[in-house]
Design an enzyme around this catalytic site. Structure first.
Site, PDB file in Angstrom:
ATOM      1  N   SER A 238     123.085  81.455  93.549  1.00  0.00           N
ATOM      2  CA  SER A 238     123.353  82.167  92.302  1.00  0.00           C
ATOM      3  C   SER A 238     123.594  81.181  91.176  1.00  0.00           C
ATOM      4  O   SER A 238     123.841  79.997  91.418  1.00  0.00           O
ATOM      5  CB  SER A 238     124.602  83.062  92.441  1.00  0.00           C
ATOM      6  OG  SER A 238     124.427  84.022  93.455  1.00  0.00           O
ATOM      7  N   SER A 276     119.634  85.699  94.745  1.00  0.00           N
ATOM      8  CA  SER A 276     120.288  84.919  93.695  1.00  0.00           C
ATOM      9  C   SER A 276     120.963  85.854  92.699  1.00  0.00           C
ATOM     10  O   SER A 276     120.309  86.667  92.052  1.00  0.00           O
ATOM     11  CB  SER A 276     119.250  84.047  92.977  1.00  0.00           C
ATOM     12  OG  SER A 276     119.857  83.112  92.124  1.00  0.00           O
ATOM     13  N   ASP A 278     122.279  86.091  89.385  1.00  0.00           N
ATOM     14  CA  ASP A 278     122.161  85.312  88.149  1.00  0.00           C
ATOM     15  C   ASP A 278     122.686  86.139  86.983  1.00  0.00           C
ATOM     16  O   ASP A 278     122.036  87.087  86.534  1.00  0.00           O
ATOM     17  CB  ASP A 278     120.703  84.906  87.922  1.00  0.00           C
ATOM     18  CG  ASP A 278     120.124  84.195  89.136  1.00  0.00           C
ATOM     19  OD1 ASP A 278     120.845  83.374  89.723  1.00  0.00           O
ATOM     20  OD2 ASP A 278     118.969  84.476  89.508  1.00  0.00           O
TER      21      ASP A 278
END
Length: 358
Positions: A238, A276, A278
């Site tokens: 991340s 991930s 984000d």
């Protein structure tokens, strides 16, 4: 005593060597000038604090706190927005920010399984502030990345005092980068990731500052130059991006600025994998929004046609903050694994070969 022991151990291990930032190598990214510190704290009033936890052979984690100003954030909120580039994450506190367009606590970054404990400590911190004696609702804003490769994440070592230390020690001035705070156990592009920061000044006189927590995969690219991957190539992970500005913009335009943070993220070669998480958190320090105010208020705001320089500043500062997080991070061993730092000399040679530095 526990914090002192952590600090002494950190001095002896993670910061045994001084490593450069991008501009120390003679490279630049983008066209806009940086602020004096090239850090999120170039936005006046913004403060950053870390607690770094290095314990035994397996614990490598921590907390990083970003305070939009040094006052009581519940009583004097700031305009804010959150944007999810990919929502595979455990961030806490976003729905109220989305609904009201305001941030009322410090922003705290940490390890994935620590989010509930960190949020609880942030509530303790806020309730104890003078002026909050009658407060019955607090919206802590806590973001995370998963540092479980080189940290014993299941032991959940982060405690209330670790969070309070990061909050109470937060200051302006230079920001410590690399394998510190919430970046102690993170990995980016297969190299040691961490905390990074950068800033930009716009032609219309405003400052945009960015701080990142990098823990993701992809193909590292610096100033357009592809950097070969290490043997340990990671996917998922991340990235948390925090964007501060002193420009007078509201939550709507802060969300537009936050979206540009993902553009800077992409410039570094980030892959934005399925796993991930984000996230970009953006806030403006231009106005303090009094809690409980019911009378109409008049705010001076930039029109839409004036925000493009802020977009570019967010892109450039995010890209450079990510690169700084890698350059400043040192090799870390924990939880049975060693993650190597980005090699400085070979990176310099590649950048020089391709004309990114002279």
């Amino acid at each position: 005593m526990r914090i002192l022991a952590i600090a002494l151990l950190l001095t002896a291990t993670l910061h045994a060597e001084e490593r450069p930032r991008l501009r120390d190598l003679g490279a630049t990214l983008g066209t806009l000038p940086t602020g004096p510190l090239n850090a999120i704290t170039d936005v006046e009033g913004v403060r950053v604090g870390h607690t770094t936890i290095v314990r035994g052979e397996n614990v490598r984690t921590g907390v990083t706190a970003i305070l939009p100003h040094g006052g009581n954030l519940f009583q004097e909120k700031v305009a804010g927005a959150v944007y999810a580039g990919n929502g595979f994450g455990k961030i806490a506190g976003t729905t109220q920010v989305e609904e009201l367009g305001e941030i009322e606590t410090p922003i705290v970054l940490t390890s994935t399984l620590a989010v509930p404990r960190v949020a609880d400590a942030v509530i303790d911190f806020m309730l104890a502030l003078p002026g909050n004696e009658e407060v019955r609702s607090i919206n802590p804003l806590v973001a995370e990345t998963n540092d479980g490769r080189i940290n014993d994440i299941r032991s959940r070592p982060i405690a209330r005092d670790d969070v309070l230390h990061a909050l109470k020690s937060a200051t302006g001035g230079p920001v410590e980068e690399g394998a510190v705070g919430a970046g102690t156990g993170t990995i980016a592009f297969g190299f040691k990731g961490g905390i990074g920061t950068s800033s930009r000044r716009t032609p219309n006189g405003y400052t945009v500052g960015v701080l990142v927590q990098t823990n993701f995969g992809g193909d590292l690219t610096i100033a357009g130059v592809r950097i070969p991957a290490p043997a340990l190539k990671t996917a998922g992970g991340s990235c948390v991006i925090v964007i501060a500005t002193d420009a007078p913009v509201d939550a709507r335009n802060l969300k537009r600025i936050a979206k540009r943070g993902i553009m800077g993220f992409a410039r570094t070669g980030a892959s934005g994998d399925n796993g991930s998480g984000d996230y970009v958190i953006a806030f403006s320090t231009a106005h303090r929004l009094r809690h409980g105010q019911t009378a109409p208020r008049t705010l001076t705001l930039l029109p839409n046609d004036a925000v493009s320089p802020l977009f570019l500043a967010a892109i450039e500062a995010t890209e450079e903050a990510i690169v700084n997080s890698l350059l400043r991070a040192t090799t870390v061993t924990g939880n049975g694994r060693t993650v190597e730092a980005l090699p400085i000399e070979s990176t310099k040679e590649l950048l020089r070969k391709h004309g990114a530095i002279r």
